[in-house]
Design a protein around this motif. Structure first.
Motif: not given
Ligand code: 13P
Length: 249
Positions: A11, A13, A94, A164, A168-170, A208-210, A228-231
């Motif tokens: 993701n 974002k 989300h 998520e 834990a997100i970001g 969440g911070s994977v 589901l991976v963000g950063g």
């Molecule tokens: O919100 C997220 C994916 O949708 C998770 O984000 P992070 O992997 O950056 O923590």
């Protein structure tokens, strides 16, 4: 070995640019090597068609879709539009949209229903806040979100659930494997109670911070069917090892 294939979805974002699409070729190459894993990248709307044109077999998705097919909804994008642009999946609900755009469970459910009706793989997100967890109500909050946000999964598109936890997100602070195991078991039980055998086949992702360092231990947890991976999805350097960890499970 789980009956459910792993799904690793990135993701982006509100990040990315034309230049950043150069990352896709190495991600697509890793996805082709990871035979038992589905891999997707969800860039911003503006990059979907460009990304789809150079995806090399990688599934490209969106981060949201409107619940209607068309109409007077300034600034929104519908599921048929996403499909025409080349998207094969979408995220809905989300926590950032639930907070920033005040999306309710009912709205998330309507969006998910529209996406599934149009044949998009649909990742419905749930997750508790830090205050909910501290107060011991994480399970209750997630159960209520599932009851309110999940549509009837019948349709051409596949329904996927992403857990998520907001804290834990970001943050670099992933949930512990014990917390993930407990919540994914709760989600699985909910899916089986509501959708019978079909509920056993619905994939549940953790987000969440994977990152490369914690992916393998998360994927070893029961009922964790991917991430589901963000950063860490923004560069091939960080995302490819996560795909490889899923392939080794
Ligand atoms: O919100 C997220 C994916 O949708 C998770 O984000 P992070 O992997 O950056 O923590």
């Amino acid at each position: 070995m789980s009956v459910r294939r792993k799904l690793i979805a990135g993701n982006w974002k509100m990040n990315g640019s034309r230049a950043q699409l150069a990352e896709l070729s190495a991600i697509a190459a890793a996805a082709r090597e990871a035979a038992g894993v589905d891999v997707a990248i969800c860039p911003p709307f503006t990059l979907i068609s460009l990304a789809a044109a150079r995806a090399g077999g990688l599934a490209i998705g969106a981060q949201d879709c409107h619940q209607s097919d068309s109409g007077a909804h300034t600034g929104n994008v519908s599921a048929p539009m996403l499909k025409e642009a080349g998207a094969r999946l979408t995220i809905v609900g989300h926590s950032e949209r639930r907070a920033d755009q005040h999306e309710s469970d009912a709205l998330v459910s309507a969006k998910a229903q529209a996406a599934i009706r149009h044949g998009l793989r649909t990742i419905v997100c749930v997750g508790e806040s830090e205050a909910d967890r501290a107060a011991g109500r994480a399970g209750k909050v997630v159960s209520a979100q599932l009851s309110g946000s999940l549509p009837d999964p019948e349709g051409d598109g596949e329904m996927v659930v992403a857990y998520e936890p907001i804290w834990a997100i970001g943050t670099g602070k992933s949930a512990t494997t014990a917390d993930v195991a407990e919540m994914h078991a709760l989600i699985r039980a909910h899916l089986i109670d509501n959708f019978g055998d079909r509920g056993g086949r619905i994939r549940i992702l953790y987000g969440g911070s994977v990152k490369a360092e914690n992916a393998a231990e998360l994927f070893a947890v029961d009922n964790v069917d991917g991430a589901l991976v963000g950063g860490a999805s923004l560069t091939a350097e960080q995302f490819v090892p996560i795909i490889q960890a899923a392939a080794r499970c």
